[in-house]
Design an enzyme around this catalytic site. Structure first.
Site, PDB file in Angstrom:
ATOM      1  N   ASP A  88    -127.770   5.309  -1.233  1.00 18.85           N
ATOM      2  CA  ASP A  88    -127.772   4.901   0.169  1.00 18.85           C
ATOM      3  C   ASP A  88    -128.286   3.469   0.284  1.00 18.85           C
ATOM      4  O   ASP A  88    -129.298   3.121  -0.333  1.00 18.85           O
ATOM      5  CB  ASP A  88    -128.752   5.810   0.928  1.00 18.85           C
ATOM      6  CG  ASP A  88    -128.155   6.357   2.199  1.00 18.85           C
ATOM      7  OD1 ASP A  88    -127.061   5.924   2.584  1.00 18.85           O
ATOM      8  OD2 ASP A  88    -128.800   7.243   2.800  1.00 18.85           O
TER       9      ASP A  88
ATOM     10  N   ASP B 205    -131.484   7.925   2.059  1.00 15.57           N
ATOM     11  CA  ASP B 205    -132.726   7.407   2.649  1.00 15.57           C
ATOM     12  C   ASP B 205    -133.424   8.500   3.469  1.00 15.57           C
ATOM     13  O   ASP B 205    -134.517   8.284   3.995  1.00 15.57           O
ATOM     14  CB  ASP B 205    -132.482   6.128   3.456  1.00 15.57           C
ATOM     15  CG  ASP B 205    -131.548   6.330   4.635  1.00 15.57           C
ATOM     16  OD1 ASP B 205    -131.087   7.465   4.851  1.00 15.57           O
ATOM     17  OD2 ASP B 205    -131.271   5.337   5.347  1.00 15.57           O
ATOM     18  N   SER B 206    -132.809   9.686   3.555  1.00 19.13           N
ATOM     19  CA  SER B 206    -133.515  10.857   4.099  1.00 19.13           C
ATOM     20  C   SER B 206    -134.790  11.101   3.292  1.00 19.13           C
ATOM     21  O   SER B 206    -135.727  11.749   3.772  1.00 19.13           O
ATOM     22  CB  SER B 206    -132.612  12.092   4.052  1.00 19.13           C
ATOM     23  OG  SER B 206    -132.051  12.238   2.762  1.00 19.13           O
TER      24      SER B 206
ATOM     25  N   GLU C  80    -124.288   2.824   6.682  1.00 18.74           N
ATOM     26  CA  GLU C  80    -124.122   3.487   7.979  1.00 18.74           C
ATOM     27  C   GLU C  80    -123.419   2.580   8.989  1.00 18.74           C
ATOM     28  O   GLU C  80    -123.475   1.375   8.890  1.00 18.74           O
ATOM     29  CB  GLU C  80    -125.504   3.896   8.540  1.00 18.74           C
ATOM     30  CG  GLU C  80    -126.164   4.983   7.745  1.00 18.74           C
ATOM     31  CD  GLU C  80    -127.429   5.544   8.402  1.00 18.74           C
ATOM     32  OE1 GLU C  80    -127.756   5.165   9.547  1.00 18.74           O
ATOM     33  OE2 GLU C  80    -128.091   6.366   7.735  1.00 18.74           O
TER      34      GLU C  80
ATOM     35  N   GLU D  78    -121.587  12.671  10.659  1.00 20.26           N
ATOM     36  CA  GLU D  78    -122.832  13.408  10.909  1.00 20.26           C
ATOM     37  C   GLU D  78    -122.948  13.782  12.384  1.00 20.26           C
ATOM     38  O   GLU D  78    -122.814  12.918  13.277  1.00 20.26           O
ATOM     39  CB  GLU D  78    -124.045  12.561  10.476  1.00 20.26           C
ATOM     40  CG  GLU D  78    -125.360  13.291  10.744  1.00 20.26           C
ATOM     41  CD  GLU D  78    -126.564  12.712  10.019  1.00 20.26           C
ATOM     42  OE1 GLU D  78    -126.411  11.786   9.206  1.00 20.26           O
ATOM     43  OE2 GLU D  78    -127.677  13.215  10.280  1.00 20.26           O
TER      44      GLU D  78
ATOM     45  N   LYS E 217    -123.514   3.848  -0.138  1.00 19.03           N
ATOM     46  CA  LYS E 217    -123.140   4.312   1.204  1.00 19.03           C
ATOM     47  C   LYS E 217    -123.839   3.421   2.224  1.00 19.03           C
ATOM     48  O   LYS E 217    -125.003   3.053   2.020  1.00 19.03           O
ATOM     49  CB  LYS E 217    -123.578   5.774   1.402  1.00 19.03           C
ATOM     50  CG  LYS E 217    -123.389   6.269   2.835  1.00 19.03           C
ATOM     51  CD  LYS E 217    -123.577   7.768   2.964  1.00 19.03           C
ATOM     52  CE  LYS E 217    -124.992   8.219   3.222  1.00 19.03           C
ATOM     53  NZ  LYS E 217    -125.614   7.636   4.418  1.00 19.03           N
TER      54      LYS E 217
HETATM   55  O1  KIV Z   1    -129.863   9.983   3.797  1.00 18.59           O
HETATM   56  C1  KIV Z   1    -129.193  11.016   3.812  1.00 18.59           C
HETATM   57  O2  KIV Z   1    -129.585  12.060   3.264  1.00 18.59           O
HETATM   58  C2  KIV Z   1    -127.904  10.997   4.506  1.00 18.59           C
HETATM   59  C3  KIV Z   1    -127.197  12.303   4.687  1.00 18.59           C
HETATM   60  C4  KIV Z   1    -127.802  13.047   5.812  1.00 18.59           C
HETATM   61  C5  KIV Z   1    -125.735  12.132   4.845  1.00 18.59           C
HETATM   62  O3  KIV Z   1    -127.452   9.969   4.913  1.00 18.59           O
END
Ligand code: KIV
Length: 290
Positions: A96, A57-58, A128, A195, A126
């Site tokens: 994510d 989600d970056s 968080e 992180e 993934k």
């Molecule tokens: O969204 C993302 O790119 C991340 C990484 C920074 C681990 O969660």
């Protein structure tokens, strides 16, 4: 058989089998992960032999110019996962789960994880944080979907953490992070992202866990590393966090190429004969007569 030979086979031709990651940890072989958001970047990451791709989600920040990852939607991650999985064949693709897609209930979390796997083609998801995310992770794993945890600086809840800053810098918070990592492992997570935590904390977590740790801003002791595509390739605007190493200046290369293109168009040196289509001579003659 060499000590490095994969112990597991995958039912998907050429795909890195998920249990291999734990074997890599056992062998002391570092795991390489990078984010990617479309088919060409998936293909290039595969060509560079990375092990894991994160459809992160970056993307909300580095691709879509947002201030945070919070507004990213499930549909955005879903589309990007479809694109990435068209380009990447060997790497394990992790999608994510964006903010708001797993917090409400185990049912919500399972439903959205299923969409990412079934419609997006992800191999794993993934999510968080610890706390309620431990139960969500367990529910998704129980539904048959591999889950990667993510603790330390968790950008989706950066406001609660006081901003984008390092975590686990007091003995108490460091102990909490190790406890969180162990809980996520017990919930069935196959790997855990750490992180922006001190190296000592990342080392302790890595030693305490059987599953691999993947660090970003967590020092060199983790079992693997992840970086954000745009940050590491010099393709993001604004400054990247201090833990990023830039391996290319793609942004500069693009501005240079676009500048030369603009110059060629303005001066009439592009396009040339080799860039244009011809017509058979008799057709041209008829056309011109007409
Ligand atoms: O969204 C993302 O790119 C991340 C990484 C920074 C681990 O969660």
């Amino acid at each position: 058989m060499s000590d490095k030979a994969p112990r597991y086979a995958s039912w998907t031709t050429g795909k890195l089998p998920l249990p291999e990651l734990q074997e890599m940890k056992r062998r002391g072989e570092k795991i390489v992960m990078v984010t990617a958001y479309d088919a060409p970047s998936g293909r290039l990451a595969d060509a560079a032999s990375v092990d894991l791709i994160l459809v992160g989600d970056s993307s909300g920040m580095v691709m879509h110019g947002r201030e945070s990852t919070v507004p990213v939607t499930l549909d955005e991650i879903l589309f990007m996962t479809q694109w990435v999985t068209r380009g990447a064949k060997r790497p394990i693709v992790v999608a994510d789960m964006p903010f708001g897609s797993y917090e409400t209930s185990n049912e919500q979390a399972i439903g959205n994880a299923v969409r990412l796997v079934k419609e997006g083609g992800a191999d794993a998801v993934k999510l968080e944080r610890s706390g309620t995310s431990v139960a969500r992770a367990k529910a998704i794993v129980d539904a048959g979907i591999p889950v990667m945890g993510h603790i330390g600086l968790t950008p989706q809840t950066a406001t609660v953490l006081g901003g984008f800053k390092a975590q686990g810098r007091t003995a108490d918070r460091a102990k909490e992070l190790i406890r969180d990592a162990l809980e996520l492992q017990a919930a069935g997570c196959f790997a855990i992202v750490l992180e922006a935590v001190p190296e000592a904390v990342a080392r302790a977590a890595t030693n305490a866990l059987a599953v691999p740790t993947i660090g970003i801003g967590a020092g060199a002791a983790t079992d693997g590393q992840v970086l954000v595509w745009h940050d590491m390739l010099g393709y993001s605007d604004g400054h990247a966090p201090r833990f990023v190493k830039r391996y290319a200046e793609i942004g500069d290369a693009i501005v240079d190429a676009l500048g030369r293109y603009a110059e060629d168009v303005r001066s009439g040196t592009f396009p040339e004969a080799q860039h244009t289509y011809a017509m058979p001579a008799e057709e041209l003659e008829t056309f011109e007569r007409a």
